[in-house]
Design a protein around this motif. Structure first.
Motif, PDB file in Angstrom:
ATOM      1  N   PHE A 174      34.670 110.030  -6.822  1.00  0.00           N
ATOM      2  CA  PHE A 174      34.869 108.870  -5.968  1.00  0.00           C
ATOM      3  C   PHE A 174      33.730 107.876  -6.141  1.00  0.00           C
ATOM      4  O   PHE A 174      32.594 108.251  -6.440  1.00  0.00           O
ATOM      5  CB  PHE A 174      34.946 109.300  -4.495  1.00  0.00           C
ATOM      6  CG  PHE A 174      36.132 110.178  -4.194  1.00  0.00           C
ATOM      7  CD1 PHE A 174      37.396 109.628  -4.023  1.00  0.00           C
ATOM      8  CD2 PHE A 174      35.985 111.556  -4.098  1.00  0.00           C
ATOM      9  CE1 PHE A 174      38.486 110.433  -3.753  1.00  0.00           C
ATOM     10  CE2 PHE A 174      37.070 112.371  -3.823  1.00  0.00           C
ATOM     11  CZ  PHE A 174      38.330 111.811  -3.657  1.00  0.00           C
ATOM     12  N   GLU A 175      34.038 106.579  -5.928  1.00  0.00           N
ATOM     13  CA  GLU A 175      33.042 105.522  -6.087  1.00  0.00           C
ATOM     14  C   GLU A 175      31.927 105.618  -5.059  1.00  0.00           C
ATOM     15  O   GLU A 175      30.764 105.302  -5.345  1.00  0.00           O
ATOM     16  CB  GLU A 175      33.711 104.148  -5.957  1.00  0.00           C
ATOM     17  CG  GLU A 175      34.554 103.743  -7.147  1.00  0.00           C
ATOM     18  CD  GLU A 175      35.050 102.318  -7.036  1.00  0.00           C
ATOM     19  OE1 GLU A 175      34.583 101.597  -6.108  1.00  0.00           O
ATOM     20  OE2 GLU A 175      35.893 101.907  -7.841  1.00  0.00           O
ATOM     21  N   GLY A 229      25.014 107.539  -7.370  1.00  0.00           N
ATOM     22  CA  GLY A 229      25.564 106.954  -6.155  1.00  0.00           C
ATOM     23  C   GLY A 229      27.051 107.188  -6.001  1.00  0.00           C
ATOM     24  O   GLY A 229      27.757 106.368  -5.383  1.00  0.00           O
ATOM     25  N   ARG A 230      27.538 108.300  -6.527  1.00  0.00           N
ATOM     26  CA  ARG A 230      28.955 108.664  -6.440  1.00  0.00           C
ATOM     27  C   ARG A 230      29.104 109.949  -5.632  1.00  0.00           C
ATOM     28  O   ARG A 230      28.117 110.548  -5.188  1.00  0.00           O
ATOM     29  CB  ARG A 230      29.553 108.882  -7.840  1.00  0.00           C
ATOM     30  CG  ARG A 230      29.294 107.785  -8.837  1.00  0.00           C
ATOM     31  CD  ARG A 230      29.865 106.451  -8.387  1.00  0.00           C
ATOM     32  NE  ARG A 230      29.734 105.428  -9.433  1.00  0.00           N
ATOM     33  CZ  ARG A 230      30.042 104.150  -9.252  1.00  0.00           C
ATOM     34  NH1 ARG A 230      30.487 103.732  -8.072  1.00  0.00           N
ATOM     35  NH2 ARG A 230      29.902 103.288 -10.241  1.00  0.00           N
ATOM     36  N   ASP A 250      39.627 108.425   3.019  1.00  0.00           N
ATOM     37  CA  ASP A 250      39.835 107.048   2.572  1.00  0.00           C
ATOM     38  C   ASP A 250      38.781 106.604   1.572  1.00  0.00           C
ATOM     39  O   ASP A 250      38.251 105.481   1.640  1.00  0.00           O
ATOM     40  CB  ASP A 250      39.866 106.092   3.776  1.00  0.00           C
ATOM     41  CG  ASP A 250      40.933 106.460   4.787  1.00  0.00           C
ATOM     42  OD1 ASP A 250      42.053 106.829   4.354  1.00  0.00           O
ATOM     43  OD2 ASP A 250      40.663 106.398   5.997  1.00  0.00           O
ATOM     44  N   LEU A 251      38.471 107.470   0.623  1.00  0.00           N
ATOM     45  CA  LEU A 251      37.503 107.142  -0.411  1.00  0.00           C
ATOM     46  C   LEU A 251      38.193 106.500  -1.609  1.00  0.00           C
ATOM     47  O   LEU A 251      39.409 106.636  -1.801  1.00  0.00           O
ATOM     48  CB  LEU A 251      36.762 108.414  -0.843  1.00  0.00           C
ATOM     49  CG  LEU A 251      36.027 109.165   0.264  1.00  0.00           C
ATOM     50  CD1 LEU A 251      35.375 110.432  -0.289  1.00  0.00           C
ATOM     51  CD2 LEU A 251      34.985 108.270   0.933  1.00  0.00           C
ATOM     52  N   THR A 252      37.409 105.810  -2.434  1.00  0.00           N
ATOM     53  CA  THR A 252      37.948 105.072  -3.578  1.00  0.00           C
ATOM     54  C   THR A 252      37.812 105.907  -4.843  1.00  0.00           C
ATOM     55  O   THR A 252      36.691 106.243  -5.251  1.00  0.00           O
ATOM     56  CB  THR A 252      37.177 103.749  -3.775  1.00  0.00           C
ATOM     57  OG1 THR A 252      37.111 103.049  -2.540  1.00  0.00           O
ATOM     58  CG2 THR A 252      37.856 102.887  -4.839  1.00  0.00           C
ATOM     59  N   PRO A 253      38.908 106.271  -5.507  1.00  0.00           N
ATOM     60  CA  PRO A 253      38.805 107.072  -6.735  1.00  0.00           C
ATOM     61  C   PRO A 253      37.986 106.337  -7.794  1.00  0.00           C
ATOM     62  O   PRO A 253      38.169 105.139  -8.016  1.00  0.00           O
ATOM     63  CB  PRO A 253      40.263 107.241  -7.175  1.00  0.00           C
ATOM     64  CG  PRO A 253      41.071 107.005  -5.944  1.00  0.00           C
ATOM     65  CD  PRO A 253      40.312 105.997  -5.141  1.00  0.00           C
ATOM     66  N   LEU A 254      37.076 107.054  -8.428  1.00  0.00           N
ATOM     67  CA  LEU A 254      36.290 106.469  -9.512  1.00  0.00           C
ATOM     68  C   LEU A 254      37.179 106.297 -10.740  1.00  0.00           C
ATOM     69  O   LEU A 254      37.914 107.197 -11.116  1.00  0.00           O
ATOM     70  CB  LEU A 254      35.106 107.377  -9.851  1.00  0.00           C
ATOM     71  CG  LEU A 254      34.109 106.854 -10.880  1.00  0.00           C
ATOM     72  CD1 LEU A 254      33.382 105.619 -10.350  1.00  0.00           C
ATOM     73  CD2 LEU A 254      33.095 107.941 -11.245  1.00  0.00           C
TER      74      LEU A 254
END
Length: 455
Positions: free
Chosen positions: A143-144, A238-239, A157-161
């Protein structure tokens, strides 16, 4: 020593400022102590004291009740972590890392120590003249957001890397995803962990990393260290990364084990016209123990949310030649590559327990000359109830019942381990149902908080 053993390859040895002694507990969490060189020298042969509570607390740090305590357990009794010097590596400049096994005061191996459980199966195979070679395909989701931001969001609600779309083998991922994976494999190279490939997987942000075939103990050691590397690289960049079996309501993620046996330098699973007789015996043992071994391969509440027909994971107790919809896939006809792919475990598995269960099933099949049941030639998902093929236990409670009643796994893994593991999973099931878990959610907040970081 295997040439794929964990060693610092072609790296000048620097003076150690500290040593980290490491092991996994029953949940597969990587744990240990950092000690001075002098302290390490004093405990290298006698071991390092750890309170037995490390096998008596859950992932929420609550004390587990419901398990009968044998003599070696008590009011925070000490057990000894004895370093295995074959695993020594330079983890980072000035810090050396060594994995070990847990032993009791009387000098006997701890019967529920994950690493010892694998050793017992390896030794029993050796008594029959066989050595096992194992590889693993590790799936994980990136995740980002940093781990700190993931915590603040409750791991939701995390953003997929690498992009929001899911694909397989797709090279169009954004460079941040590629940079992360290249940093991971650079670290594995430094540690002497031999990897073979990595690729985009089905879900957004998901990747698969393949660890090269080696002996079972080295494979498990490499596996837990690879997970630690992936976490550390994520922090550095930072991921965030998770090995939950289903970190979102979308696709799940697994950890497929590829196993072969060798005797006198030859692949004993090979036959020119299909599975060898030994492979068929191994299939017979793995099929006979698959329901009971489910609890080893699917250790957490979320593990069972992954078992959805036509979504990738196996859902039936089935096998077939080159059949990826079955739980056990036989790859045959190749002198070097003939093997069995055990597809049940999730990515949240304790590597040592999963390997011990698979090797125990293979041993049972060989020693008891068990026949393989009929293979499934067509799709092994969505089979009708009356077809004679049972479903993999679809909940933790069903899997507990299956393990508790399995005489073969009790024989090969030991009553003490089986009783301990079943009791610990009953506790996990109870915690889920009494402290905030939601069995009707696609993925409950309770699971995200409990499993995201420590699977």
């Amino acid at each position: 020593m295997s040439d794929t053993h964990l060693t610092s390859v072609d790296v000048p040895e620097r003076a150690a400022k500290a040593y980290r002694v490491e092991a996994t507990n029953h949940d597969g969490s990587f744990m240990g102590k950092t000690v001075t060189p002098a302290k390490f020298a004093s405990g290298r042969r006698s071991g390092f004291a750890f309170a037995d509570i490390l096998f008596g607390i859950d992932m929420g740090t609550d004390v587990v009740f419901g398990d009968a305590y044998p003599e070696w357990r008590g009011n925070l009794h000490d057990i000894a972590l004895l370093p295995d010097m074959d695993t020594e590596v330079e983890w980072k400049p000035g810090v050396r890392s060594v994995i070990g096994d847990f032993w009791l005061k009387d000098g006997s191996p701890n019967p529920i120590c994950p690493r010892n459980l694998v050793r017992r199966q390896i030794d029993r195979l050796a008594d029959l003249g066989y050595t096992a070679t194992v590889a693993v395909e590790i799936e994980t989701t990136l995740f980002e957001e940093s781990i700190q931001e993931a915590r603040a969001r409750g791991y939701r609600d995390l953003t997929p890397l690498g992009g929001e779309t899911g694909a397989t083998y797709n090279l169009a991922r954004s460079s941040d995803w590629v940079d992360y994976m290249e940093a991971v494999t650079d670290r594995l190279d430094e540690l002497g962990i031999v990897w073979e490939a990595w690729t985009d997987e089905a879900a957004p942000g998901q990747t698969e990393l393949n660890i090269a075939p080696t002996d079972p103990l080295t494979l498990a050691d490499s596996w837990v260290r690879t997970k630690q590397v992936m976490r550390e690289v994520a922090c550095d960049k930072g991921r965030s990364v998770t090995f939950m079996a289903k970190p979102t309501a979308g696709f799940g993620q697994g950890a497929h084990l590829n196993v072969s046996l060798r005797r006198d330098g030859e692949n004993a699973f090979y036959a020119p016209d299909g599975p060898s007789e030994l492979m068929l015996n191994a299939v017979g043992g793995l099929m006979a123990t698959m329901a009971g071994s489910t609890l080893l391969g699917l250790p957490q509440i979320t593990s069972y949310r992954r078992l959805v027909d036509v979504s990738g994971p196996p859902t039936t107790i089935s096998w077939g030649v080159n059949n990826k919809t079955a739980a056990l896939r036989a790859i045959v006809g190749h002198r070097a590559y003939s093997r069995l792919e055990y597809r049940v475990p999730g990515s949240d598995v304790n590597p040592y327990y999963a390997l011990a269960g698979v090797l125990a099933g293979i041993l049972a099949g060989i020693e008891k000359n068990l026949d393989a049941p009929p293979q499934v030639h067509d799709m092994a998902w969505c089979l009708p109830d009356d077809c004679g093929v049972e479903r993999i236990p679809g909940s933790m409670s069903k899997a507990i019942t299956a393990l508790d009643a399995d005489p073969l796994l009790r024989e090969y893994l030991g009553d003490e381990f089986v009783d301990f593991w079943a009791a610990s999973r009953r506790w996990e099931w109870m915690q889920f149902h009494t402290t905030g878990g939601d069995p009707y959610a696609e993925l409950s907040e309770w699971e995200s908080h409990r499993y995201f970081e420590f699977s």
